[in-house]
Design a protein around this motif. Structure first.
Motif, PDB file in Angstrom:
ATOM      1  N   CYS A  34       0.966  -1.314   0.211  1.00 25.68           N
ATOM      2  CA  CYS A  34      -0.133   0.021  -0.064  1.00 25.68           C
ATOM      3  C   CYS A  34       0.739   1.235  -0.095  1.00 25.68           C
ATOM      4  N   VAL A  35       0.143   2.173  -0.380  1.00 25.53           N
ATOM      5  CA  VAL A  35       1.022   3.688  -0.627  1.00 25.53           C
ATOM      6  C   VAL A  35       0.136   4.725   0.254  1.00 25.53           C
ATOM      7  N   LYS A  36       0.915   5.245   1.076  1.00 22.55           N
ATOM      8  CA  LYS A  36       0.074   6.559   1.850  1.00 22.55           C
ATOM      9  C   LYS A  36       0.105   7.660   1.072  1.00 22.55           C
ATOM     10  N   GLU A  37      -0.936   8.688   1.251  1.00 23.23           N
ATOM     11  CA  GLU A  37      -1.100   9.923   0.539  1.00 23.23           C
ATOM     12  C   GLU A  37       0.031  10.663   0.556  1.00 23.23           C
ATOM     13  N   ASN A  38       0.430  11.617  -0.338  1.00 19.90           N
ATOM     14  CA  ASN A  38       1.447  12.504  -0.219  1.00 19.90           C
ATOM     15  C   ASN A  38       2.768  12.076   0.174  1.00 19.90           C
ATOM     16  N   THR A  39       3.042  11.140  -0.494  1.00 23.81           N
ATOM     17  CA  THR A  39       4.594  10.441  -0.086  1.00 23.81           C
ATOM     18  C   THR A  39       5.135  10.068  -1.616  1.00 23.81           C
ATOM     19  N   ILE A  40       6.402   9.707  -1.618  1.00 25.48           N
ATOM     20  CA  ILE A  40       6.888   9.064  -2.601  1.00 25.48           C
ATOM     21  C   ILE A  40       7.431   7.489  -2.221  1.00 25.48           C
ATOM     22  N   LEU A  41       6.956   6.649  -3.074  1.00 27.40           N
ATOM     23  CA  LEU A  41       7.325   5.515  -3.272  1.00 27.40           C
ATOM     24  C   LEU A  41       8.083   5.060  -4.218  1.00 27.40           C
ATOM     25  N   ALA A  42       9.578   4.393  -3.970  1.00 33.25           N
ATOM     26  CA  ALA A  42      10.407   4.047  -4.879  1.00 33.25           C
ATOM     27  C   ALA A  42      10.185   2.588  -5.488  1.00 33.25           C
ATOM     28  N   LEU A  43      10.153   2.518  -6.614  1.00 36.70           N
ATOM     29  CA  LEU A  43      10.206   1.075  -7.019  1.00 36.70           C
ATOM     30  C   LEU A  43      11.575   0.706  -7.618  1.00 36.70           C
ATOM     31  N   ILE A  95      -4.189   9.795 -12.757  1.00 35.71           N
ATOM     32  CA  ILE A  95      -3.100   8.976 -12.571  1.00 35.71           C
ATOM     33  C   ILE A  95      -1.995   9.618 -13.737  1.00 35.71           C
ATOM     34  N   GLY A  96      -1.287  10.525 -13.531  1.00 33.09           N
ATOM     35  CA  GLY A  96      -0.529  11.136 -14.225  1.00 33.09           C
ATOM     36  C   GLY A  96       0.891  10.440 -14.695  1.00 33.09           C
ATOM     37  N   MET A  97       1.535  10.249 -15.860  1.00 32.14           N
ATOM     38  CA  MET A  97       2.735   9.375 -16.149  1.00 32.14           C
ATOM     39  C   MET A  97       3.831  10.265 -16.653  1.00 32.14           C
ATOM     40  N   GLU A 175      -4.045  13.256  -8.918  1.00 32.74           N
ATOM     41  CA  GLU A 175      -3.925  12.758  -7.538  1.00 32.74           C
ATOM     42  C   GLU A 175      -2.659  11.973  -7.433  1.00 32.74           C
ATOM     43  N   VAL A 176      -2.045  11.157  -8.303  1.00 37.60           N
ATOM     44  CA  VAL A 176      -1.078  10.409  -8.343  1.00 37.60           C
ATOM     45  C   VAL A 176      -0.096  10.778  -9.713  1.00 37.60           C
ATOM     46  N   LEU A 177       1.181  10.777  -9.415  1.00 39.77           N
ATOM     47  CA  LEU A 177       2.012  10.791 -10.592  1.00 39.77           C
ATOM     48  C   LEU A 177       2.999   9.723 -10.576  1.00 39.77           C
ATOM     49  N   VAL A 178       3.338   9.114 -11.699  1.00 36.25           N
ATOM     50  CA  VAL A 178       4.119   7.808 -11.739  1.00 36.25           C
ATOM     51  C   VAL A 178       5.236   8.355 -12.595  1.00 36.25           C
ATOM     52  N   PHE A 179       6.537   8.310 -12.157  1.00 35.14           N
ATOM     53  CA  PHE A 179       7.714   8.714 -12.879  1.00 35.14           C
ATOM     54  C   PHE A 179       8.471   7.461 -13.340  1.00 35.14           C
ATOM     55  N   ASP A 180       8.540   7.223 -14.439  1.00 39.23           N
ATOM     56  CA  ASP A 180       8.983   5.814 -14.946  1.00 39.23           C
ATOM     57  C   ASP A 180      10.748   6.142 -15.371  1.00 39.23           C
ATOM     58  N   GLU A 181      11.568   6.006 -14.678  1.00 38.64           N
ATOM     59  CA  GLU A 181      12.918   6.148 -14.893  1.00 38.64           C
ATOM     60  C   GLU A 181      13.180   7.583 -15.598  1.00 38.64           C
ATOM     61  N   LYS A 204       1.375  17.546  -2.245  1.00 44.01           N
ATOM     62  CA  LYS A 204       0.204  17.648  -2.783  1.00 44.01           C
ATOM     63  C   LYS A 204      -0.135  16.339  -3.415  1.00 44.01           C
ATOM     64  N   LEU A 205       0.873  15.335  -3.774  1.00 43.36           N
ATOM     65  CA  LEU A 205       0.175  14.298  -4.946  1.00 43.36           C
ATOM     66  C   LEU A 205       1.105  13.139  -4.133  1.00 43.36           C
ATOM     67  N   THR A 206       0.510  11.915  -4.562  1.00 41.15           N
ATOM     68  CA  THR A 206       1.375  10.854  -4.170  1.00 41.15           C
ATOM     69  C   THR A 206       2.219  10.390  -5.388  1.00 41.15           C
ATOM     70  N   ILE A 207       3.534  10.108  -5.071  1.00 42.64           N
ATOM     71  CA  ILE A 207       4.302   9.908  -6.294  1.00 42.64           C
ATOM     72  C   ILE A 207       4.879   8.639  -6.034  1.00 42.64           C
ATOM     73  N   ILE A 208       4.807   7.748  -7.254  1.00 47.18           N
ATOM     74  CA  ILE A 208       5.577   6.614  -7.421  1.00 47.18           C
ATOM     75  C   ILE A 208       6.684   6.750  -8.523  1.00 47.18           C
ATOM     76  N   ALA A 209       7.864   6.355  -8.140  1.00 42.04           N
ATOM     77  CA  ALA A 209       9.152   6.761  -8.844  1.00 42.04           C
ATOM     78  C   ALA A 209       9.619   5.375  -9.096  1.00 42.04           C
ATOM     79  N   VAL A 210       9.555   4.825 -10.449  1.00 33.48           N
ATOM     80  CA  VAL A 210      10.614   3.731 -10.721  1.00 33.48           C
ATOM     81  C   VAL A 210      11.836   4.360 -11.133  1.00 33.48           C
TER      82      VAL A 210
END
Length: 259
Positions: A34-43, A95-97, A175-181, A204-210
């Motif tokens: 799971c991923v909390k709001e307004n944080t950065i998760l690194a993959l 969910i932006g990318m 609301e979510v922004l995904v950064f893929d490398e 302000k957003l939840t970030i997922i960073a590959v």
């Protein structure tokens, strides 16, 4: 991996018993995190571990190609985005990318940022201008392009084009922004600017960073998920993953013994 969702904040994303297939090939297996709001998760993980495959599940990009399919659930704000009835246009605005290679459209800087806004029906000239300006400021690009908004965006440098892509993504208020490398092909100065943007955006957003860059993951993220062969090996706060991993495979990867 046995995992119970425990986060010190509001839950934004909850992935449950998730599998993904390219045709008959299982690419992701039994993911639970799971991923909390307004944080950065690194993959993180070695090449072929499933990082990008997972990232593209969050806005259902795999639907663009035949024979791909999902199992399990991906809940965003407790709503299953794998529901076949879900509006994919609405989902992809939410969910932006941002991809590895900057994809500036062959049009003006202004029109690049306004592109998504027009797609969601914003036609008022004043509103368009205001939101383009705010997006460019949010992407730390405004001061560099404010005098040439009508110039061709493809003439910008690689780092500027990547920040333009970020501006285009945040213009529609995701609301979510995904950064893929997203910094893999950039110089250190441009990389630093993108990292600063990600940290600022996570307020302000939840970030997922590959990322394949372990130093980057350590610098920017609060949580880290380590993937290998399509499986979630370990998920924890980033400082725990990097200083006291529970799984030997995580430790070996962090130490550079493979990858």
């Amino acid at each position: 991996m046995s995992y119970t969702c425990k986060i010190d904040g509001k839950l934004k994303i909850d992935v449950r018993d998730f599998n993904f297939y390219y045709g008959n090939k299982k690419a992701l297996s039994d993911l639970n995190f799971c991923v909390k709001e307004n944080t950065i998760l690194a993959l993180i993980g070695p090449s072929g571990s499933g990082k990008t495959t997972l990232a593209r599940c969050f806005n259902r990009m795999h639907d663009l190609y035949p024979n791909n399919h999902y199992e399990g659930r991906i809940l965003i704000d407790n709503k299953d985005i794998l529901d076949p009835k879900i509006d994919l246009i609405e989902l992809r605005n939410k969910i932006g990318m941002v991809f590895q290679k900057p994809t500036a459209f062959p049009m003006s800087i202004f029109e690049n940022v306004a592109f998504g806004l027009k797609l969601i029906g914003i036609k008022n000239k004043t509103e368009l201008e205001d939101r383009v300006v705010q997006a460019l400021k949010g992407a730390a690009l405004w001061d560099e392009v404010k005098d040439r908004l009508n110039k061709l965006a493809t003439n910008l440098s690689g780092g500027q084009q990547q920040r333009l892509c970020i501006a285009r993504a945040i213009a529609v208020n995701p609301e979510v922004l995904v950064f893929d490398e997203s910094t893999a092909s950039l110089d250190p100065i441009s990389t630093s600017k993108i990292e600063d943007l990600m940290i600022e955006a996570s307020k302000k957003l939840t970030i997922i960073a590959v990322t394949h860059n372990l130093q980057q993951a350590a610098r920017i993220s609060e949580y880290t998920l380590f993937l290998m062969n399509g499986e979630a090996i370990e998920y924890d706060k980033t400082d725990v993953i990097f200083t006291n991993p529970k799984d030997k495979r995580t430790q070996n990867y962090i130490m550079g013994k493979f990858g």
